[in-house]
Design an enzyme around this catalytic site. Sequence first.
Site, PDB file in Angstrom:
ATOM      1  N   PHE A 135       0.857  -1.187   0.000  1.00 39.55           N
ATOM      2  CA  PHE A 135       0.000   0.000   0.000  1.00 39.55           C
ATOM      3  C   PHE A 135       0.889   1.231   0.000  1.00 39.55           C
ATOM      4  O   PHE A 135       1.718   1.406   0.883  1.00 39.55           O
ATOM      5  CB  PHE A 135      -0.948   0.031   1.203  1.00 39.55           C
ATOM      6  CG  PHE A 135      -1.962   1.141   1.086  1.00 39.55           C
ATOM      7  CD1 PHE A 135      -3.082   1.014   0.271  1.00 39.55           C
ATOM      8  CD2 PHE A 135      -1.766   2.354   1.740  1.00 39.55           C
ATOM      9  CE1 PHE A 135      -3.999   2.051   0.131  1.00 39.55           C
ATOM     10  CE2 PHE A 135      -2.676   3.399   1.600  1.00 39.55           C
ATOM     11  CZ  PHE A 135      -3.790   3.250   0.795  1.00 39.55           C
ATOM     12  N   ASP A 220       9.244   2.349   2.001  1.00 36.17           N
ATOM     13  CA  ASP A 220       8.059   3.087   2.419  1.00 36.17           C
ATOM     14  C   ASP A 220       7.844   2.800   3.905  1.00 36.17           C
ATOM     15  O   ASP A 220       7.294   1.769   4.282  1.00 36.17           O
ATOM     16  CB  ASP A 220       6.845   2.656   1.579  1.00 36.17           C
ATOM     17  CG  ASP A 220       5.571   3.393   1.981  1.00 36.17           C
ATOM     18  OD1 ASP A 220       5.589   4.093   3.017  1.00 36.17           O
ATOM     19  OD2 ASP A 220       4.560   3.258   1.261  1.00 36.17           O
ATOM     20  N   LYS A 249       2.072   9.192   8.373  1.00 38.68           N
ATOM     21  CA  LYS A 249       1.337   8.686   9.541  1.00 38.68           C
ATOM     22  C   LYS A 249       1.838   9.216  10.896  1.00 38.68           C
ATOM     23  O   LYS A 249       1.466  10.307  11.284  1.00 38.68           O
ATOM     24  CB  LYS A 249       1.310   7.165   9.507  1.00 38.68           C
ATOM     25  CG  LYS A 249       0.469   6.651   8.320  1.00 38.68           C
ATOM     26  CD  LYS A 249      -0.169   5.303   8.552  1.00 38.68           C
ATOM     27  CE  LYS A 249      -1.309   5.060   7.587  1.00 38.68           C
ATOM     28  NZ  LYS A 249      -0.930   4.535   6.279  1.00 38.68           N
TER      29      LYS A 249
HETATM   30  C1  LIG Z   1      -1.056   4.861   4.877  1.00 34.99           C
HETATM   31  C2  LIG Z   1       0.059   4.524   3.974  1.00 34.99           C
HETATM   32  C3  LIG Z   1       0.304   5.253   2.805  1.00 34.99           C
HETATM   33  C4  LIG Z   1      -0.591   6.369   2.332  1.00 34.99           C
HETATM   34  O1  LIG Z   1      -0.646   7.433   3.226  1.00 34.99           O
HETATM   35  P1  LIG Z   1      -1.804   8.534   3.071  1.00 34.99           P
HETATM   36  O2  LIG Z   1      -1.405   9.580   4.088  1.00 34.99           O
HETATM   37  O3  LIG Z   1      -3.090   7.863   3.381  1.00 34.99           O
HETATM   38  O4  LIG Z   1      -1.748   9.047   1.686  1.00 34.99           O
HETATM   39  C5  LIG Z   1       1.393   4.904   2.032  1.00 34.99           C
HETATM   40  N1  LIG Z   1       2.212   3.907   2.405  1.00 34.99           N
HETATM   41  C6  LIG Z   1       2.017   3.184   3.531  1.00 34.99           C
HETATM   42  C7  LIG Z   1       2.968   2.103   3.884  1.00 34.99           C
HETATM   43  C8  LIG Z   1       0.923   3.461   4.345  1.00 34.99           C
HETATM   44  O5  LIG Z   1       0.706   2.721   5.432  1.00 34.99           O
END
Ligand SMILES: *Cc1c(COP(=O)(O)O)cnc(C)c1O
Length: 395
Positions: A135, A220, A249
């Site tokens: 994600f 990420d 986050k």
């Molecule tokens: C939540 C998340 C995102 C996206 O973040 P948003 O602030 O919702 O755009 C991207 N990568 C990872 C690993 C995430 O957990």
Amino acid sequence: MNNWQELEKKYYMKTGNRVPVTLVRGEGARIWDDAGREYLDFVSGWAVNSLGHCHPALVKALTEQAKTLVQTSNQFYTIPQIQLAQLLVENSCLDKVYVCNSGAEACEGAVKLARRYGSLKLNGAYEIITAFNSFHGRTLAMTAATGQVKFQVPYIPLPLGFKNVEYNSIEAVREATTEHTCAVMLEPIQGEGGVNVPDEDYLASVRAWCDEKGILLILDEIQTGIGRLGTLFAYEQYGIEPDIMTLAKGLGSGVPIGAFTAKDEVCVFVPGEHGSTFGGNPLTCAAACATVSFIIENDITANVRKVGQYFTGSLNNLQKKYPFITDVRGRGLLLAIEFDREIGQDMLNACLENGLLVNCVKPDALRFMPPLIIGNSEVDEALGILDKSLSGIDS
Ligand SMILES: *Cc1c(COP(=O)(O)O)cnc(C)c1O
């Protein structure tokens, strides 16, 4: 009292399903709804409220900054932005920071930087390898990067240049690499995909492969970073260093902020190639500085390791009692339990009824991502509620 949920239906665009609770106030690991009911919050705004709700250090930084300077344009220097960059660089293996407003934007920025690097240093290579069940956010390009068909299908055609491959398979990364590949982008543990923990040597193997091919490794760490796994960044636990790392986050403990960070040799943007109106504004940066400083100065990562271990042990005990729990996994305070059947939503509802907020990350799994400042007593309380909620299920 207003019926907020009716009003929402009338005025707010529907893009997802909500839990039927209207939250109005929070403090520490507790949150209250509009009827005054109290909940123990093991969702934390989706792994965001690292210091819990309305932590005094966060409130102080926000209040002081709100009275001083909220927004300028990035044509000018502002102090909290520079302080945040210094804090992140001095406490990580990366050399430069760019601050943006969300996780998706951080990943977009990382991908743009990797493509720019590819065009200048790798004969025009532009392709990014990412994993199934990953994600990386909801922009069009990050939908292509996110290896989940359900997010992609509604928006075809997607931007080109992403190859989704099996997670936790170095072979899959090797096979997908061509002369067009400029980077591999991975989560150290897949969060939204279900708290998927790769083999111990996976990231090191990918790192070695990227070095061999001269391509970049983007980690990420939007969900795993800022202490969530018990070290400030997850890469520290795998004995490797990324070339680019994304954060969001937990970075601001609740304010919308993201960042991408990179090694000096990868910082190839020239003025005008990237930018943002709000990115790195004084208000959000002051909040992030307060969050990261608090975590470092109070050794919150040690707390995450200690409480995370206790939490994992407690979940393992729960599994002994309820054999239909088929797996307990995760690290630090990013944990999940999986069931042999699709009772995630029912369990979420039962926990809610008993005063605990959890996330149903998959139909057959619950995810826990409490504030990083909780102690064993909050874990005990959560386990009591889980136990009560599970006791209604037939083995
Ligand atoms: C939540 C998340 C995102 C996206 O973040 P948003 O602030 O919702 O755009 C991207 N990568 C990872 C690993 C995430 O957990």
